[in-house]
Design a protein around this motif. Structure first.
Motif, PDB file in Angstrom:
ATOM      1  N   VAL A 377     -57.774 -81.456 -40.064  1.00 18.93           N
ATOM      2  CA  VAL A 377     -58.911 -80.724 -39.528  1.00 18.93           C
ATOM      3  C   VAL A 377     -60.112 -81.644 -39.637  1.00 18.93           C
ATOM      4  N   SER A 378     -60.768 -81.868 -38.508  1.00 19.22           N
ATOM      5  CA  SER A 378     -61.896 -82.789 -38.497  1.00 19.22           C
ATOM      6  C   SER A 378     -63.161 -82.026 -38.153  1.00 19.22           C
ATOM      7  N   ASP A 379     -64.251 -82.345 -38.863  1.00 18.32           N
ATOM      8  CA  ASP A 379     -65.539 -81.723 -38.531  1.00 18.32           C
ATOM      9  C   ASP A 379     -66.437 -82.713 -37.807  1.00 18.32           C
ATOM     10  N   GLY A 380     -65.838 -83.738 -37.268  1.00 18.22           N
ATOM     11  CA  GLY A 380     -66.617 -84.691 -36.490  1.00 18.22           C
ATOM     12  C   GLY A 380     -67.162 -85.850 -37.292  1.00 18.22           C
ATOM     13  N   SER A 381     -66.888 -85.882 -38.605  1.00 17.21           N
ATOM     14  CA  SER A 381     -67.379 -86.998 -39.417  1.00 17.21           C
ATOM     15  C   SER A 381     -66.282 -88.048 -39.557  1.00 17.21           C
ATOM     16  N   GLY A 382     -66.530 -89.024 -40.395  1.00 17.12           N
ATOM     17  CA  GLY A 382     -65.560 -90.096 -40.553  1.00 17.12           C
ATOM     18  C   GLY A 382     -64.468 -89.782 -41.557  1.00 17.12           C
ATOM     19  N   LYS A 383     -64.557 -88.604 -42.154  1.00 19.85           N
ATOM     20  CA  LYS A 383     -63.551 -88.212 -43.141  1.00 19.85           C
ATOM     21  C   LYS A 383     -62.919 -86.901 -42.698  1.00 19.85           C
ATOM     22  N   PRO A 384     -61.644 -86.681 -43.013  1.00 22.15           N
ATOM     23  CA  PRO A 384     -61.053 -85.394 -42.626  1.00 22.15           C
ATOM     24  C   PRO A 384     -61.661 -84.261 -43.439  1.00 22.15           C
ATOM     25  N   TYR A 385     -61.881 -83.132 -42.771  1.00 21.32           N
ATOM     26  CA  TYR A 385     -62.379 -81.960 -43.504  1.00 21.32           C
ATOM     27  C   TYR A 385     -61.271 -81.400 -44.369  1.00 21.32           C
ATOM     28  N   ARG A 386     -60.059 -81.456 -43.848  1.00 21.99           N
ATOM     29  CA  ARG A 386     -58.895 -80.995 -44.608  1.00 21.99           C
ATOM     30  C   ARG A 386     -57.691 -81.745 -44.075  1.00 21.99           C
ATOM     31  N   MET A 387     -56.841 -82.187 -44.960  1.00 20.77           N
ATOM     32  CA  MET A 387     -55.615 -82.833 -44.511  1.00 20.77           C
ATOM     33  C   MET A 387     -54.447 -82.185 -45.223  1.00 20.77           C
ATOM     34  N   ARG A 388     -53.492 -81.763 -44.445  1.00 17.72           N
ATOM     35  CA  ARG A 388     -52.315 -81.120 -45.058  1.00 17.72           C
ATOM     36  C   ARG A 388     -51.100 -81.958 -44.690  1.00 17.72           C
ATOM     37  N   ILE A 389     -50.244 -82.206 -45.665  1.00 15.54           N
ATOM     38  CA  ILE A 389     -49.061 -83.021 -45.427  1.00 15.54           C
ATOM     39  C   ILE A 389     -47.842 -82.119 -45.433  1.00 15.54           C
ATOM     40  N   ARG A 390     -47.080 -82.156 -44.358  1.00 18.88           N
ATOM     41  CA  ARG A 390     -45.803 -81.439 -44.329  1.00 18.88           C
ATOM     42  C   ARG A 390     -44.745 -82.442 -44.747  1.00 18.88           C
ATOM     43  N   ALA A 391     -44.397 -82.402 -46.015  1.00 16.40           N
ATOM     44  CA  ALA A 391     -43.480 -83.412 -46.535  1.00 16.40           C
ATOM     45  C   ALA A 391     -42.047 -82.924 -46.385  1.00 16.40           C
TER      46      ALA A 391
END
Lengths: 428, 182
Positions: A377-391
């Motif tokens: 999930v990106s809020d338009g910045s250079g870092k992800p707002y949330r990252m989820r890994i489906r392992a």
């Protein structure tokens, strides 16, 4: 009602394989499962396996509820290797996350890099140069061979065949040396970049790869001589941890664990990426859904990977291996040192990272263990707002109780092994 | 059928396996006896990070903090200041690289705008104390002096040498290697 089911079958390519093969639980196992609730009264016996057991492939703890030597219930207890990768990623730029993904599934770091980089590229809608795509495919297949060799060696070692371990590690060493030449490290590779790869494949690496691929088939035959008809291996793997295709789909399994049950589902084939649609290869499928079939599939995948590498090397186009979109990739050092605008841009790229459009995306990639997906999930910045890994290891562990119930306590080690589980990825 | 029966009672598949293992006794050994013999590492090997100097011996680092910004493990700490002898030049007053945290990803070398950092082929460092692996700038400069051409070779392999190839000192006009006292 029937028509609805048929409709589902047609839309989902994975279910088609089921109609051909009717997989039922072996009658022996059914008898055992029925017998678990038998009239013989025994005391409840709970056995802790792990987290310090050498064959749990890391720090996995399983609570075993036993009836004699039979497993009544197996409850995996995860989280011993939790390092908070998803949370750390919220404070890192996209480039900085790539080395973090090395540490997810630490025996196939390249595949993790690839999965993450693809998700970011999907978010950016970035196109990778053709040579870049080919190099990525080659390296990803090298990693698949490395991973399957590692799996084969350790699985055989768990069951008690020691020499296979030495022979697989001999070939693995050749590929790891090539990784060292390509990117500078053997395991924590950090090679893929958003928009391409870090470095080009040199001619000596290409020659060494050709040599490796040519001499690989005799080595596979060597492993098979030791295992394929060995009666101990057969007794320990045939009809153990059987799962039907239907159950495998319902538990969300992926990778060889799913294909062992005869479900024809491989992301490389059905959502082609990289150069997989430009080369000729096939998806090996199992019949019985037991450990032996999953072993057989991985052996076939070794052959398929070698074939993919050879075809990709033959077709390897010339040109750039990294995108020339310098909003994303670092500008060349020479320009940084001599051009003020490039230098300012370089500073911004390092400190803030490249901006992604706001929105969210999910991108799954077929790693050696299964479908590794990144939901960003990106809020338009250079870092992800949330990252989820489906392992894949984590999702595959969900079927553990189902697959282990009713088998002997000695089989539990084999059942861990058949998932090809790596706790770094499972606990993230 | 008979063949299969014979194979079963004669343990033929085990015999074949043992034959294979036995044959390997006469093959070339691939094991490396590590402390005695060592493998040659590739030029792009990501070992310990070293500071580099210009040809005239002046340290390159200008204390711009980019390596600190890009480090995914937050292992680097830079305190920059105005150079005490050359007022128009900045330098790193303190530079600390914590090798207990470093993950050897190589991003600091990518980020450095003056090619002040490079990775060497040194990989076998150990220390009895944690402080022994926290390197100061002087220690890293010493690492670079010891590495010599290795650090140049790393930059060449990683395509970061093109600016150096322009040769002339005035080529690098934005970060001039100012000579001491001049």
């Amino acid at each position: 009602m029937e028509s609805v089911e048929k409709e589902e079958v047609r839309t989902n390519p994975g279910v088609q394989g089921l109609e051909r093969r009717e997989i039922t639980l072996s009658t022996l196992r059914q008898a055992v499962l029925n017998g678990l609730d038998s009239t013989i009264k025994t005391d409840q016996f709970l056995l802790n396996m792990g987290p310090q057991h050498p064959s749990t492939h890391g720090v996995l703890r399983v609570l075993l509820d036993l009836d004699g030597e039979r497993i009544k219930k197996a409850v995996p207890d995860l989280g011993y290797l939790h390092r908070g990768t998803e949370k750390i990623a919220e404070y890192r730029t996209y480039n900085q996350i790539i080395p973090l993904t090395d540490r997810l599934d630490y025996v196939s770091a390249m595949a993790n890099n690839y999965a993450f980089v693809r998700a970011v590229e999907k978010l950016l809608q970035l196109k990778v140069p053709e040579r870049g795509e080919f190099i990525r495919t080659i390296v990803a297949e090298m990693q698949r061979i490395v991973n399957h060799l590692f799996w084969l060696g350790t699985q055989a070692l768990d069951i008690g065949a020691m020499s296979v371990f030495f022979y697989t590690f001999r070939e693995r060493e050749v590929l790891l040396d090539l990784f060292e030449k390509i990117c500078g490290a053997r395991l924590t590779t950090n090679y893929y970049r958003v928009g391409g790869v870090e470095g080009d494949l040199d001619q000596d690496v290409i020659d060494a790869l050709y040599k490796f691929v040519d001499s690989f088939e005799p080595h596979i035959l060597e492993y098979n001589t030791l295992l394929e008809h060995n009666r101990i291996w057969l007794a320990r793997t045939k009809n153990i941890a059987v799962i039907t295709g239907e159950d495998a789909i319902n538990f969300g399994l992926s990778g060889p664990t799913l294909r062992g049950s005869g479900v024809d589902y491989d992301l490389r084939k059905y959502e082609p990426y990289g150069a997989y649609d430009l080369v000729d290869w096939s998806v090996p499928l199992g019949k019985n859904g037991d450990i032996y079939d999953r072993y057989w599939i991985r052996i076939q995948e070794l052959r398929q990977s070698a074939s993919i590498i050879r075809q990709c090397l033959d077709k390897l186009p010339s040109g750039p291996f990294m995108t020339d979109d310098h909003k994303v990739s670092f500008p060349p050092k020479g320009r940084v040192m001599h051009n003020m605008e490039t230098l300012i841009h370089h500073f911004l790229l390092v400190v803030e990272g490249f901006k992604t459009p706001s929105g969210d995306t999910y991108c799954g990639t077929e790693t050696p263990k299964g479908e590794l997906g990144f939901y960003i999930v990106s809020d338009g910045s250079g870092k992800p707002y949330r990252m989820r890994i489906r392992a894949p290891s984590f999702v595959n562990m969900g079927a553990f109780n189902h697959m282990a119930r009713g088998y002997m306590i000695a089989d539990i080690v084999t059942i861990f092994g058949t998932y090809d589980i790596v706790m770094g990825e499972c606990d993230r | 059928m008979l063949k299969k029966f014979l194979q079963t009672i004669l343990f033929s598949e085990l015999g074949q396996g043992l034959k294979l293992t036995f044959r390997h006794m006469f093959m070339k050994k691939i094991t490396v006896q590590y402390p005695k013999e060592k493998l040659t590492l590739a030029d792009g090997y990501r070992g310990f990070i070293a500071h580099r100097r210009y040809e005239n011996g002046v340290e390159r680092c200008v204390g711009c903090d980019l390596c600190e910004a890009i480090c995914p493990a937050k292992a680097i700490r830079v305190v920059s200041d105005i150079h005490p002898e050359v007022p128009d030049r900045r330098y790193a007053k303190e530079y600390t690289l914590d090798f207990t945290r470093c993950i050897f990803c190589g991003f600091c070398v990518v980020a450095c705008p003056v090619n002040a950092l490079s990775m060497t082929k040194e990989f076998a460092h150990s220390s009895f104390t944690r402080n022994g692996l926290i390197y100061s700038k002087e220690q890293m400069l010493a690492l670079g002096d010891r590495a010599g051409d290795e650090s140049d070779a790393y930059l060449k392999v990683k395509n970061m040498w093109d600016a150096e190839d322009s040769g002339k000192e005035e080529g690098r006009y934005h970060f001039p290697p100012i000579t001491m006292g001049g």
